[in-house]
Design a protein around this motif. Sequence first.
Motif, PDB file in Angstrom:
ATOM      1  N   THR A  88       4.528 107.762 -18.942  1.00 12.66           N
ATOM      2  CA  THR A  88       5.152 107.370 -17.678  1.00 12.66           C
ATOM      3  C   THR A  88       6.662 107.256 -17.781  1.00 12.66           C
ATOM      4  OG1 THR A  88       3.139 106.098 -17.231  1.00 12.66           O
ATOM      5  CG2 THR A  88       5.025 105.692 -15.803  1.00 12.66           C
ATOM      6  N   ILE A 134       9.611 103.340  -8.142  1.00 14.96           N
ATOM      7  CA  ILE A 134      10.603 104.366  -7.821  1.00 14.96           C
ATOM      8  C   ILE A 134      11.543 103.867  -6.727  1.00 14.96           C
ATOM      9  CG2 ILE A 134      10.893 106.695  -6.883  1.00 14.96           C
ATOM     10  CD1 ILE A 134       8.156 107.366  -8.184  1.00 14.96           C
ATOM     11  N   ARG A 135      10.982 103.192  -5.707  1.00 16.84           N
ATOM     12  CA  ARG A 135      11.819 102.639  -4.636  1.00 16.84           C
ATOM     13  C   ARG A 135      12.799 101.601  -5.187  1.00 16.84           C
ATOM     14  NH1 ARG A 135       9.368 102.978   0.540  1.00 16.84           N
ATOM     15  NH2 ARG A 135       8.530 105.104   0.758  1.00 16.84           N
ATOM     16  N   HIS A 183      12.957 110.876 -15.229  1.00 13.73           N
ATOM     17  CA  HIS A 183      13.261 112.170 -14.612  1.00 13.73           C
ATOM     18  C   HIS A 183      13.318 112.048 -13.091  1.00 13.73           C
ATOM     19  CE1 HIS A 183      13.259 116.464 -13.844  1.00 13.73           C
ATOM     20  NE2 HIS A 183      12.207 116.301 -13.050  1.00 13.73           N
ATOM     21  N   MET A 184      12.342 111.371 -12.484  1.00 10.55           N
ATOM     22  CA  MET A 184      12.273 111.288 -11.018  1.00 10.55           C
ATOM     23  C   MET A 184      13.413 110.475 -10.423  1.00 10.55           C
ATOM     24  SD  MET A 184       8.226 110.955 -10.028  1.00 10.55           S
ATOM     25  CE  MET A 184       7.836 109.663 -11.212  1.00 10.55           C
ATOM     26  N   THR A 185      13.940 109.508 -11.185  1.00  7.35           N
ATOM     27  CA  THR A 185      14.967 108.612 -10.647  1.00  7.35           C
ATOM     28  C   THR A 185      16.334 108.822 -11.289  1.00  7.35           C
ATOM     29  OG1 THR A 185      14.385 106.875 -12.230  1.00  7.35           O
ATOM     30  CG2 THR A 185      13.238 106.864 -10.114  1.00  7.35           C
ATOM     31  N   ASN A 186      16.435 109.836 -12.168  1.00 11.19           N
ATOM     32  CA  ASN A 186      17.690 110.102 -12.889  1.00 11.19           C
ATOM     33  C   ASN A 186      18.192 108.821 -13.568  1.00 11.19           C
ATOM     34  OD1 ASN A 186      19.839 111.699 -13.801  1.00 11.19           O
ATOM     35  ND2 ASN A 186      21.129 111.122 -12.056  1.00 11.19           N
ATOM     36  N   ARG A 231       8.556 110.480 -17.133  1.00 15.27           N
ATOM     37  CA  ARG A 231       8.424 110.910 -15.737  1.00 15.27           C
ATOM     38  C   ARG A 231       9.289 110.055 -14.815  1.00 15.27           C
ATOM     39  NH1 ARG A 231       3.572 110.204 -13.500  1.00 15.27           N
ATOM     40  NH2 ARG A 231       2.617 108.992 -15.173  1.00 15.27           N
ATOM     41  N   LEU A 232       9.270 108.727 -15.034  1.00 17.30           N
ATOM     42  CA  LEU A 232      10.076 107.832 -14.206  1.00 17.30           C
ATOM     43  C   LEU A 232      11.571 108.124 -14.363  1.00 17.30           C
ATOM     44  CD1 LEU A 232       8.622 104.199 -14.417  1.00 17.30           C
ATOM     45  CD2 LEU A 232       8.934 105.604 -12.374  1.00 17.30           C
ATOM     46  N   LYS A 259      15.631 103.209  -7.067  1.00 21.15           N
ATOM     47  CA  LYS A 259      16.576 103.870  -6.160  1.00 21.15           C
ATOM     48  C   LYS A 259      17.374 102.868  -5.338  1.00 21.15           C
ATOM     49  CE  LYS A 259      14.209 108.315  -5.957  1.00 21.15           C
ATOM     50  NZ  LYS A 259      13.531 109.334  -5.117  1.00 21.15           N
ATOM     51  N   ARG A 282       4.841 103.940  -6.957  1.00 23.87           N
ATOM     52  CA  ARG A 282       5.707 104.192  -5.806  1.00 23.87           C
ATOM     53  C   ARG A 282       6.739 103.079  -5.594  1.00 23.87           C
ATOM     54  NH1 ARG A 282       2.971 106.169  -0.372  1.00 23.87           N
ATOM     55  NH2 ARG A 282       2.545 107.905  -1.780  1.00 23.87           N
ATOM     56  N   ARG A 339       6.474 115.999 -22.524  1.00 25.34           N
ATOM     57  CA  ARG A 339       5.940 114.642 -22.441  1.00 25.34           C
ATOM     58  C   ARG A 339       5.513 114.098 -23.798  1.00 25.34           C
ATOM     59  NH1 ARG A 339      -0.020 114.003 -20.158  1.00 25.34           N
ATOM     60  NH2 ARG A 339      -1.136 115.483 -21.467  1.00 25.34           N
TER      61      ARG A 339
END
Length: 323
Positions: free
Chosen positions: A240, A203-204, A246-249, A243-244, A207, A200, A282
């Motif tokens: 990972t 990701i923060r 993808h989630m954060t572009n 996934r990272l 961003k 978490r 994946r």
Amino acid sequence: MSPSRSTKTRTDGRDQSPSYLTLKLPKSAYAPRWWPSWLWLLFLRCTALLPLAWSRALGAGLGLLMMVTNEKRASIARVNLEMCFPKLSLREREHLLRRHFIVNGQSYFDLAWLAWTSERRLLRKTHFRGLEQYHELRGRNIILLAPHCVGLNFGGTMASRARATFSMVKLQRDPVVNWLLNRGRMRFGSFLLSRTQGLRPVIRGLKQGLAFYYLPDEDFGQRQSVFVPFFGVPTATLTTLGRLAHMTNALVVPCFTRLLPGGRGYEVILKPPLEDFPNGDRVRDAARMNEAIEEGLRPMPEQYLWTFKLFKTRPGNAPSPYG
């Protein structure tokens, strides 16, 4: 807005992410059990005053001593080299093993250089490759894909000179060693998270616009891994990174740090972002990650940390090759 170095917690007891590590030593660091570490720290502090070529000579001696005395790590490295380089003769693999321990020992002395030498001296000994194209990626979220090479701490620190960076580290039991490692890692404003904090805060941080210096090339078992090739060996590989991204572009930029011979310092190599990554599969993403790491390591195989148990998890629950 730049994140604060102080540890931040909510009043309800939940961590407010990202919550970065501080450099403060705990009181337990002054206990008698850590006094040998303080003596080693004092010795390293003195070596930071030497010309780099001189401290590198001391480091080479330390590395050869480690090779002879640490039979466990030398044995692990021999297994890894035999699995990854089966076409090399025994003599060639032993030569590669010796070169690895030499640069590994040199990197230990370089920790002092990274922690205490002047900024001007550090920059004079740092050689970037691919920095201009890296600057062109401003405005994009960036994950720096960095394998476990002997220069990993140096690379993460100096990459923060190009763009604000954070990383995730495994804390050591020895608080004095932690302080030394993290002093160098935080030298130019790089922020650190503990592995125990999870994804978490990562990701923060991404961003927020910080580049994430990520080292995913360890065997963490089958639970979060897939088996894909690494130097031709089926390897339990984390998924990972895809996934990272993808989630954060985020763009994934392979980053390799090479310890240069003598007193020349280090080369930090920033490669172009991976194309068509992630692609949603994946297994394919994990295989592409390993391919990128392998491509960067082939010109400098002695610099990878072969003393890790890279292949302890085997397909079909086969026994570990390390015995």
